[in-house]
Enzyme design. Sequence first.
Site, mmCIF file in Angstrom:
data_model
loop_
_atom_site.group_PDB
_atom_site.id
_atom_site.type_symbol
_atom_site.label_atom_id
_atom_site.label_comp_id
_atom_site.label_asym_id
_atom_site.label_seq_id
_atom_site.Cartn_x
_atom_site.Cartn_y
_atom_site.Cartn_z
ATOM 1 N N ALA A 163 41.929 42.748 41.435
ATOM 2 C CA ALA A 163 43.268 42.387 41.896
ATOM 3 C C ALA A 163 44.258 43.529 41.700
ATOM 4 C CB ALA A 163 43.755 41.134 41.176
ATOM 5 N N CYS B 271 43.976 51.140 27.980
ATOM 6 C CA CYS B 271 43.356 51.667 29.188
ATOM 7 C C CYS B 271 44.064 52.890 29.764
ATOM 8 C CB CYS B 271 43.303 50.573 30.259
ATOM 9 S SG CYS B 271 42.264 49.153 29.831
#
Length: 381
Positions: A295, A154
């Site tokens: 989160a 990512c």
Amino acid sequence: MSVYIHHIETLVPETSYPQDVARDLMKQWVGTDRQRRMVHAIYDRSGIEKRHSVLRDFLPGAEPELFHTDAAGRLQESGTEERNRVFARESKRMSVEVARNLFRRVKGFTTGDITHVITVSCTGFYNPGPDYHIVQELGLSDATQRYNLGFMGCYAALPALRMAAQFCEANPRATVLVECLELCSLHMQVRDDEDSLLANALFSDGAAAVLVSSHEPAPGANAFRIGPFLSALAPSGRKDMAWEIGNRGFNIVLSSYVPDVIASNIVTILEPVLATAELELKDVEVWAVHPGGKAIVDKVSRALSLQPGQVQPSRDVLRDYGNMSSVTILFVLKSILDRAEAAGRVCAMAFGPGLTIEVNLLEHVPAALHASAVAEKSSGS
């Protein structure tokens, strides 16, 4: 010499799935009541409303390509070869399309200006790959330098932008096309571990193309001036995020502890790169946080004492697209770049296996500023 991001173009597949539809389908496929309760909770708390996929497998009445069910409704998953074959087909199409769209909209550049192409993906492999097809289909010079950053995860968009900036610093005539393309939905697996259930609730498909050069931005065009980069590791999270090739696609380890690891390290990691630019945390107006999950954005925001508006682009991208791996941070940066008003200083950060943290400081240079500078230059002459 300044190096700029002149334009960011994004693309998602036409097929999309509301998160509640994906949730209910996954609940049919998992094996126990406990797993169904976990799926329901994970999807409902994800902060995602919709995700896109190159697959139509999950649409009612559609003929599945990779995810078949038997007579009893049990999921029959395809192997890695079949999944990668879809990646090759769809990534060729999408990589060319997003590049063409970029050149339709970017101001001051044509395909003939491109000297380097950098492609990024961790969700498939084939050769000749997207870099080759971009050069061929867009009519770029055969001498265009091509590079591929593969299987980084990512965070990979930021190393790609750093590479592009380094090319431009070394050669002021360089103009670099950076493309990230991820088809994460091809690697969905229904397993009984929490990592798999969490990954299935987050990941999706998309592509983004970026044009980088040291040329002054065109009048009327928003741009980012690229600032310093930083690479860092949080080794305590090494086992909490990982990615490997399996027999049924790529296997992901994605622990629910990842947001805590990032939040506990982020202030210490940011201090050196901010000091390089003679900045403090309070000097950064907007934070482009890779929304790997709700989160992560929540805990980074609390660790840095940020206001809600400072990370709103990250939440918006997560809500509308999910986590597209390396592509996601470019969607966030596009959202910021396309604003009419100046965003000021921007800090982009992305995370991946290792646990790796990549950071880039940017300065938003709005179109109005270019226009006034051109007017002053004209009147002065």
